[in-house]
Every structure is written in structure tokens, then in C-alpha cells.
Design a protein around this motif. Structure first.
Motif, PDB file in Angstrom:
ATOM      1  N   LYS A 170       0.863  -1.184   0.000  1.00  0.00           N
ATOM      2  CA  LYS A 170       0.000   0.000   0.000  1.00  0.00           C
ATOM      3  C   LYS A 170       0.895   1.228   0.000  1.00  0.00           C
ATOM      4  O   LYS A 170       1.819   1.334   0.801  1.00  0.00           O
ATOM      5  CB  LYS A 170      -0.890   0.026   1.240  1.00  0.00           C
ATOM      6  CG  LYS A 170      -2.046  -0.928   1.171  1.00  0.00           C
ATOM      7  CD  LYS A 170      -2.982  -0.691   2.338  1.00  0.00           C
ATOM      8  CE  LYS A 170      -4.190  -1.601   2.208  1.00  0.00           C
ATOM      9  NZ  LYS A 170      -5.167  -1.329   3.255  1.00  0.00           N
ATOM     10  N   LYS A 206       0.659   5.219   0.459  1.00  0.00           N
ATOM     11  CA  LYS A 206      -0.237   6.263   0.959  1.00  0.00           C
ATOM     12  C   LYS A 206       0.221   7.631   0.467  1.00  0.00           C
ATOM     13  O   LYS A 206       1.403   7.950   0.498  1.00  0.00           O
ATOM     14  CB  LYS A 206      -0.263   6.237   2.481  1.00  0.00           C
ATOM     15  CG  LYS A 206      -0.774   4.922   3.017  1.00  0.00           C
ATOM     16  CD  LYS A 206      -1.730   5.145   4.126  1.00  0.00           C
ATOM     17  CE  LYS A 206      -2.215   3.796   4.602  1.00  0.00           C
ATOM     18  NZ  LYS A 206      -3.610   3.725   4.722  1.00  0.00           N
ATOM     19  N   THR A 207      -0.734   8.416   0.025  1.00  0.00           N
ATOM     20  CA  THR A 207      -0.444   9.782  -0.397  1.00  0.00           C
ATOM     21  C   THR A 207      -0.779  10.741   0.741  1.00  0.00           C
ATOM     22  O   THR A 207      -1.536  10.408   1.651  1.00  0.00           O
ATOM     23  CB  THR A 207      -1.263  10.164  -1.644  1.00  0.00           C
ATOM     24  OG1 THR A 207      -2.654  10.021  -1.346  1.00  0.00           O
ATOM     25  CG2 THR A 207      -0.900   9.284  -2.816  1.00  0.00           C
ATOM     26  N   THR A 208      -0.210  11.934   0.659  1.00  0.00           N
ATOM     27  CA  THR A 208      -0.473  12.957   1.674  1.00  0.00           C
ATOM     28  C   THR A 208      -1.065  14.224   1.063  1.00  0.00           C
ATOM     29  O   THR A 208      -1.368  15.160   1.780  1.00  0.00           O
ATOM     30  CB  THR A 208       0.821  13.323   2.420  1.00  0.00           C
ATOM     31  OG1 THR A 208       1.797  13.791   1.479  1.00  0.00           O
ATOM     32  CG2 THR A 208       1.372  12.116   3.175  1.00  0.00           C
TER      33      THR A 208
END
Length: 81
Positions: free
Chosen positions: A4, A6-8
Motif C-alpha cells: 500500500k 499512501k499519499t499525503t
């Protein structure tokens, strides 16, 4: 292996080179092709040598011109552009 990422930010480039390289190395496969699959419709893959950080800014800027965040979209999911 499944990872996975994850973007911010709503629009972001994430360098996954190290993750892919580590996965290939740990597989102990000597010859073959690594297939990277992104199962989400609002994500994608690009190839970029990462020599100039302005390239990412230019790509995002150009995409925003072609597909503005606040365009006249009939469907609205928060990421329609």
C-alpha cells in the motif's frame, strides 16, 4: 507482493523505485519482468529519471490545465478531474 502506498496530498508523485527494487531483490528471481499494477482509477504510473524536481511540478501543472480541479463536471466524487 502487495504494497500500500499512501499519499499525503490530492495530487502527488511518489517514487516507488526503492520499494520495487527491494521486492525484486528479495524474490531471488534471476531473470524476468516486474509488473507494477495500480488497481485504483485515480492513480497511475509514470516513468521519470527524477533528475529535475521541476518535472513533477510541470506535469501536475499541465494536468491541472487540461483537467482543472474545479471543472464543469457532471459527476462529483471529490476527484472528478
Amino acid at each position: 507482493m502487495y504494497h500500500k502506498i499512501k499519499t499525503t496530498k490530492p495530487q502527488q508523485f511518489i517514487d516507488i523505485t526503492k520499494t520495487v527494487a527491494e521486492e525484486v531483490k528479495s524474490s531471488n528471481i534471476q531473470d524476468g519482468v516486474a509488473v507494477i499494477f495500480v488497481p485504483h482509477t485515480t492513480a497511475g504510473l509514470t516513468i521519470n529519471e527524477n533528475a529535475d524536481p521541476d518535472v513533477v511540478r510541470d506535469i501536475i501543472s499541465s494536468l491541472n490545465k487540461a483537467y482543472p480541479v474545479s471543472g464543469d463536471y457532471l459527476h462529483f466524487e471529490g476527484n472528478s478531474h
